[in-house]
Design an enzyme around this catalytic site. Structure first.
Site, short mmCIF file in Angstrom:
data_model
loop_
_atom_site.label_atom_id
_atom_site.label_comp_id
_atom_site.label_asym_id
_atom_site.label_seq_id
_atom_site.Cartn_x
_atom_site.Cartn_y
_atom_site.Cartn_z
N GLN A 13 48.26 60.55 66.19
CA GLN A 13 47.68 59.83 67.31
C GLN A 13 48.41 58.50 67.55
O GLN A 13 48.61 58.09 68.69
CB GLN A 13 46.19 59.55 67.03
CG GLN A 13 45.42 58.96 68.18
CD GLN A 13 45.10 59.99 69.26
OE1 GLN A 13 45.15 61.18 68.99
NE2 GLN A 13 44.78 59.53 70.45
N GLU A 14 48.79 57.87 66.47
CA GLU A 14 49.45 56.56 66.57
C GLU A 14 50.90 56.68 67.05
O GLU A 14 51.34 55.92 67.91
CB GLU A 14 49.43 55.85 65.21
CG GLU A 14 48.06 55.36 64.77
CD GLU A 14 47.61 54.14 65.56
OE1 GLU A 14 48.44 53.52 66.26
OE2 GLU A 14 46.41 53.80 65.49
N SER A 15 51.65 57.62 66.51
CA SER A 15 53.09 57.62 66.74
C SER A 15 53.72 58.98 66.95
O SER A 15 54.93 59.07 67.17
CB SER A 15 53.78 56.97 65.53
OG SER A 15 53.56 57.75 64.36
#
Length: 478
Positions: free
Chosen positions: A332-334
């Site tokens: 989700q972040e990267s």
């Protein structure tokens, strides 16, 4: 003595007859008297979840570089969005199992390209067909075929289904392929020996067994056989063994409203471009298929999510979390890109801001090991701050929301929830609703709200998407 032997022989014969008569035809699933499942489109909309069963295969549903994908998955995602509901996937490769799950009310829809047959129409309602295909013979070329003359290679292969008489074809139980072999025998007036394979084997795996020489022949749908043959050049899939067949999804006979909605949606999809883009992506794009097959982060061939799985397991252990949940958060972040950088300056696998990285001893934010270690430290601090949350899953969701928008805004959301008589110890449908309200002046300007405006949709969506992806990871990766 003779009477005794005769009696024993009779008993043995009775056992043999019973065994033979009890073995049902895989396609001949009988209608059983079951309680009618009172669940149609209105109940699905009220529940907010569409329950689905599909197959785990290289075309229907799989994981590639951390992302759930597949023809059925992509269509389901669009249909669920069309309905305004979430969808939950169960996995099976066996039609009888799928059918039982449907009729027992465990799922609302069999989302898999099922051949429409007369016998199956007595059991379920089919949607309008999604695509047409036909069955082909899957056979292996000689081991040294590249060094052989073309004529010699062709001479070693079957070119007409009639040449299967007297030979053996391996097909999955409870499949239209087995039914097709038996129909061919009737049509040709000759015996084909059937090697019945376990019903939970996917078509992809059976095709691979032919390529590896484990079995001699099998039948498969042309689109599935052709895309697999692009990866296994030693296969020949050119011999048709059926006429065109309609492939569709299936629902319970009583689900008339769901059927109407599905057919309307399918018709609208077919009238646009997106449907054909999705179909070509999974059944026509040979380069993309080969790239997936060759990747170590393709769940069909390897039990991995990313190249950082080992690190994720170490840091998840320090938190007491399932490593697949932490993996979903990192995606989700990267999207597992260690040099990813946001417009705000956050960088690395866990998208750390410069000040946060400095505070937790991260020197190089693009270094996966440093970044994951720093991110795990931040999560541990936040996790400890929510020690008053008794439910561990809810506590994780509060922790993730705080990682996304800041601990202070989550405190405000809990305060607002308490003031409004909402359970502030629960994120789902409680504090998350208060978080959404903090996007509006009439709420974030209240005297007891200390940290003001927050775009609440971001942490709410963030947590939902992580847990939704996590469900797929749990289905597809051990």
């Amino acid at each position: 003595m003779i009477k005794h032997c005769f009696g024993t022989l009779c008993i043995v014969l009775l056992f043999i007859v019973a065994a033979c008569t009890s073995k049902k035809h895989p396609e001949d699933i009988k209608k059983e008297h079951r309680p009618v499942v009172d669940r149609d489109l209105p109940e699905i909309l009220d529940d907010g979840v569409l329950n689905v069963v599909t197959t785990y295969s290289s075309t229907s549903y799989f994981l590639y570089r951390g992302q759930p994908m597949g023809y059925e998955y992509d269509l389901l995602k669009r249909f669920a969005k069309h309905l305004g509901v979430d969808f939950k996937i169960e996995i099976s490769n066996d039609f009888e199992t799928m059918y039982n799950m449907l009729m027992d009310g465990k799922v609302d829809l069999i989302a898999h390209g099922i051949t429409i047959t007369g016998k199956r129409k007595e059991l379920v309602q089919f949607t309008d067909y999604l695509y047409l295909t036909h069955q082909v013979l899957v056979q292996k070329k000689p081991d040294n075929w590249r060094k052989m003359k073309w004529s010699a290679v062709q001479g070693s292969l079957i070119h007409d289904a009639i040449d299967l008489i007297g030979d053996t074809v391996s097909v999955r139980a409870s499949s239209s392929y087995l039914n097709r072999v038996e129909n061919l025998m009737d049509e040709m007036g000759g015996k084909i020996y059937i090697d019945t394979l376990p019903g939970d084997l996917s078509t992809d795996r059976i095709i691979e067994m032919v390529a590896d020489g484990e079995i001699k022949y099998t039948f498969a749908d042309n689109n599935i056989a052709t895309i697999n043959a692009s990866y296994y050049p030693n296969l020949d899939v050119r011999v048709p063994v059926s006429f065109s067949q309609r492939m569709a999804w299936a629902i319970r006979p009583e689900s008339d409203e769901l059927l109407t909605e599905l057919n309307t949606w399918i018709d609208s999809m077919k009238s646009g471009v997106a449907y054909y883009v999705i179909y070509n992506k999974y059944f026509k794009n040979e380069r993309y298929f080969k790239r997936r097959e060759n990747s170590v982060f393709y769940s069909i061939n390897h039990n991995r999510i990313s190249e950082y799985d080992d690190l994720l397991q170490v840091h998840a252990d320090t938190l007491g979390w399932d490593w697949r949940l932490l993996a979903s958060m990192v995606y989700q972040e990267s999207k597992f890109n260690p040099v990813s950088e946001s417009w705000a300056g956050a960088q690395g696998l866990m998208q750390m801001m410069p000040q946060t990285a400095e505070r937790y001893g991260v020197i190089d934010r693009t270094d996966p090991e440093e970044n994951l270690e720093g991110g795990a430290k931040v999560l541990k601090v936040l996790w400890d701050r929510f020690i008053d949350i008794p439910d561990s899953v809810q506590r994780i969701k509060f922790t993730m929301a705080a990682y996304n928008c800041g601990y202070s805004h989550v405190l405000d959301a809990r305060t607002l929830a308490e003031k409004e008589g909402i359970d502030s110890y629960r994120w789902d449908e409680c504090t998350e609703e208060s978080m959404l309200k903090l996007s509006y002046p009439e709420n974030y300007n209240k005297s007891f709200i200390k940290y003001g405006y927050v775009r609440g949709i971001e942490p709410v969506t963030y947590v939902k998407q992580i847990f939704s992806r996590y469900e797929h990871y749990c289905q597809l990766v051990e």
